[in-house]
Design a protein around this motif. Sequence first.
Motif, PDB file in Angstrom:
ATOM      1  N   SER A   1       0.829  -1.207   0.000  1.00  0.00           N
ATOM      2  CA  SER A   1       0.000   0.000   0.000  1.00  0.00           C
ATOM      3  C   SER A   1       0.863   1.256   0.000  1.00  0.00           C
ATOM      4  O   SER A   1       0.546   2.236  -0.679  1.00  0.00           O
ATOM      5  N   LEU A   2       1.953   1.245   0.755  1.00  0.00           N
ATOM      6  CA  LEU A   2       2.860   2.395   0.773  1.00  0.00           C
ATOM      7  C   LEU A   2       3.448   2.646  -0.607  1.00  0.00           C
ATOM      8  O   LEU A   2       3.561   3.791  -1.049  1.00  0.00           O
ATOM      9  N   GLU A   3       3.820   1.582  -1.296  1.00  0.00           N
ATOM     10  CA  GLU A   3       4.391   1.735  -2.635  1.00  0.00           C
ATOM     11  C   GLU A   3       3.335   2.232  -3.627  1.00  0.00           C
ATOM     12  O   GLU A   3       3.606   3.103  -4.448  1.00  0.00           O
ATOM     13  N   ALA A   4       2.123   1.685  -3.517  1.00  0.00           N
ATOM     14  CA  ALA A   4       1.058   2.075  -4.444  1.00  0.00           C
ATOM     15  C   ALA A   4       0.629   3.524  -4.247  1.00  0.00           C
ATOM     16  O   ALA A   4       0.210   4.194  -5.197  1.00  0.00           O
ATOM     17  N   ASN A   5       0.739   4.022  -3.012  1.00  0.00           N
ATOM     18  CA  ASN A   5       0.272   5.375  -2.699  1.00  0.00           C
ATOM     19  C   ASN A   5       1.419   6.374  -2.529  1.00  0.00           C
ATOM     20  O   ASN A   5       1.228   7.455  -1.965  1.00  0.00           O
ATOM     21  N   HIS A   6       2.577   6.038  -3.035  1.00  0.00           N
ATOM     22  CA  HIS A   6       3.759   6.889  -2.827  1.00  0.00           C
ATOM     23  C   HIS A   6       3.536   8.304  -3.357  1.00  0.00           C
ATOM     24  O   HIS A   6       3.848   9.295  -2.676  1.00  0.00           O
ATOM     25  N   GLU A   7       2.991   8.414  -4.541  1.00  0.00           N
ATOM     26  CA  GLU A   7       2.770   9.742  -5.127  1.00  0.00           C
ATOM     27  C   GLU A   7       1.738  10.528  -4.327  1.00  0.00           C
ATOM     28  O   GLU A   7       1.890  11.733  -4.105  1.00  0.00           O
ATOM     29  N   ALA A   8       0.676   9.853  -3.886  1.00  0.00           N
ATOM     30  CA  ALA A   8      -0.366  10.530  -3.110  1.00  0.00           C
ATOM     31  C   ALA A   8       0.167  11.034  -1.775  1.00  0.00           C
ATOM     32  O   ALA A   8      -0.313  12.037  -1.244  1.00  0.00           O
ATOM     33  N   MET A   9       1.180  10.373  -1.248  1.00  0.00           N
ATOM     34  CA  MET A   9       1.762  10.797   0.028  1.00  0.00           C
ATOM     35  C   MET A   9       2.724  11.967  -0.143  1.00  0.00           C
ATOM     36  O   MET A   9       2.687  12.937   0.620  1.00  0.00           O
ATOM     37  N   TYR A  10       3.590  11.871  -1.137  1.00  0.00           N
ATOM     38  CA  TYR A  10       4.718  12.792  -1.205  1.00  0.00           C
ATOM     39  C   TYR A  10       4.657  13.827  -2.331  1.00  0.00           C
ATOM     40  O   TYR A  10       5.352  14.835  -2.265  1.00  0.00           O
ATOM     41  N   ALA A  11       3.855  13.592  -3.352  1.00  0.00           N
ATOM     42  CA  ALA A  11       3.958  14.429  -4.552  1.00  0.00           C
ATOM     43  C   ALA A  11       2.754  15.331  -4.792  1.00  0.00           C
ATOM     44  O   ALA A  11       2.676  15.960  -5.851  1.00  0.00           O
ATOM     45  N   THR A  12       1.819  15.425  -3.868  1.00  0.00           N
ATOM     46  CA  THR A  12       0.681  16.316  -4.082  1.00  0.00           C
ATOM     47  C   THR A  12       1.090  17.771  -3.834  1.00  0.00           C
ATOM     48  O   THR A  12       1.936  18.057  -2.989  1.00  0.00           O
ATOM     49  N   GLN A  13       0.463  18.677  -4.584  1.00  0.00           N
ATOM     50  CA  GLN A  13       0.787  20.096  -4.463  1.00  0.00           C
ATOM     51  C   GLN A  13      -0.197  20.844  -3.561  1.00  0.00           C
ATOM     52  O   GLN A  13       0.023  22.007  -3.230  1.00  0.00           O
ATOM     53  N   SER A  14      -1.261  20.173  -3.139  1.00  0.00           N
ATOM     54  CA  SER A  14      -2.313  20.848  -2.375  1.00  0.00           C
ATOM     55  C   SER A  14      -2.099  20.811  -0.867  1.00  0.00           C
ATOM     56  O   SER A  14      -2.782  21.515  -0.125  1.00  0.00           O
ATOM     57  N   ASP A  15      -1.157  19.994  -0.410  1.00  0.00           N
ATOM     58  CA  ASP A  15      -0.940  19.856   1.031  1.00  0.00           C
ATOM     59  C   ASP A  15       0.011  20.927   1.560  1.00  0.00           C
ATOM     60  O   ASP A  15       1.057  21.188   0.965  1.00  0.00           O
ATOM     61  N   PRO A  16      -0.316  21.513   2.707  1.00  0.00           N
ATOM     62  CA  PRO A  16       0.630  22.437   3.339  1.00  0.00           C
ATOM     63  C   PRO A  16       1.857  21.677   3.832  1.00  0.00           C
ATOM     64  O   PRO A  16       1.825  20.456   3.991  1.00  0.00           O
ATOM     65  N   TRP A  17       2.927  22.403   4.079  1.00  0.00           N
ATOM     66  CA  TRP A  17       4.154  21.772   4.544  1.00  0.00           C
ATOM     67  C   TRP A  17       4.982  22.771   5.329  1.00  0.00           C
ATOM     68  O   TRP A  17       4.741  23.974   5.303  1.00  0.00           O
TER      69      TRP A  17
ATOM     70  N   LEU B   1      14.945  18.263   6.366  1.00  0.00           N
ATOM     71  CA  LEU B   1      13.648  17.597   6.500  1.00  0.00           C
ATOM     72  C   LEU B   1      12.493  18.492   6.057  1.00  0.00           C
ATOM     73  O   LEU B   1      12.437  19.669   6.388  1.00  0.00           O
ATOM     74  N   LYS B   2      11.555  17.886   5.341  1.00  0.00           N
ATOM     75  CA  LYS B   2      10.296  18.539   4.986  1.00  0.00           C
ATOM     76  C   LYS B   2       9.150  17.711   5.571  1.00  0.00           C
ATOM     77  O   LYS B   2       9.149  16.492   5.465  1.00  0.00           O
ATOM     78  N   ILE B   3       8.179  18.377   6.197  1.00  0.00           N
ATOM     79  CA  ILE B   3       7.010  17.688   6.745  1.00  0.00           C
ATOM     80  C   ILE B   3       5.780  18.097   5.944  1.00  0.00           C
ATOM     81  O   ILE B   3       5.398  19.269   5.931  1.00  0.00           O
ATOM     82  N   VAL B   4       5.183  17.135   5.264  1.00  0.00           N
ATOM     83  CA  VAL B   4       3.939  17.356   4.525  1.00  0.00           C
ATOM     84  C   VAL B   4       2.778  17.120   5.486  1.00  0.00           C
ATOM     85  O   VAL B   4       2.670  16.053   6.097  1.00  0.00           O
ATOM     86  N   ILE B   5       1.916  18.107   5.628  1.00  0.00           N
ATOM     87  CA  ILE B   5       0.840  18.072   6.620  1.00  0.00           C
ATOM     88  C   ILE B   5      -0.474  17.694   5.946  1.00  0.00           C
ATOM     89  O   ILE B   5      -0.976  18.427   5.088  1.00  0.00           O
TER      90      ILE B   5
END
Length: 291
Positions: free
Chosen positions: A110-126, A164-168
Amino acid sequence: MKSTKQVQTATQLTAKDGENHMSKFMTLLNNRKLPVLALSGVAIAMLASSLPYVSASAHAQTASLSTTQQQEVRAIIKDALVNDPELLKEAIIALQMREQLGADAARQASLEANHEAMYATQSDPWKGSATPEITMVYFTDFNCPYCKKIEPSLNKLVEEFPQLKIVIKMVPLQGEGSKIAVDFAQTVWLNEPEKYLKVKDLLMSSPRGLDAAALAKVAKLTDTERWIGNTDKRVANMVNQNMHLMRDLGIGGTPSMIFADKVIPGLVSYEVLKQQLQEAIAAQEQSAKRS
């Protein structure tokens, strides 16, 4: 992210541990000197039929027994477990390891399948580094008391590790107060991102559950009153995506942190977060050297 080879190696090690437990289990049965020794191997296969390292031939042997023979085997197993509970302990350990292996494999997939949704979205604050060497994904709820307690540790982590970057990823799990807070904060991020972190810190610093009055106070202090009750139309979809992502990853609550594709659920100390991050950075550096 773990490679396929790393996952396979971990799977092989866990299976090997399971084999060791079953080997002990068989030794214990042999030491019992059961009267039907010819059936003891088949009895083991029946007891552990769901374990991944039991051979297909053992399953075939079990299936070929007559009803009377199967009853005899069950009687042998029952007698062994009643008279020597250590056998049951060994079987439970093997079963737990099998279940954990399956859960870990599903989580990794699941982590591999959702990698882009976790790390590559532009709508999440950080917050943190704009050019990160390592990124953490952080699921949080403004009304979650444990999220409020972990915030200082995350802020300290960003200060100590500038790479480090934290995606919120904000999720409203704690009632209506959570929903209006997420709607407001996400709207601020989308329209006035420079004000978001102050908004978030003030919302998190509230010692009680958030309501409309508390939200209005934060908006006034941050000059974001125009967004109260004026939720950006994009927010609903973004929040739904975060909620679906949590479910896909098997995460049941907040706070939950992910980095190096490892999930750290719940309130943990700064020392634990720091140690896990250091290990992830070291593994990343080793991987870079090998490549």
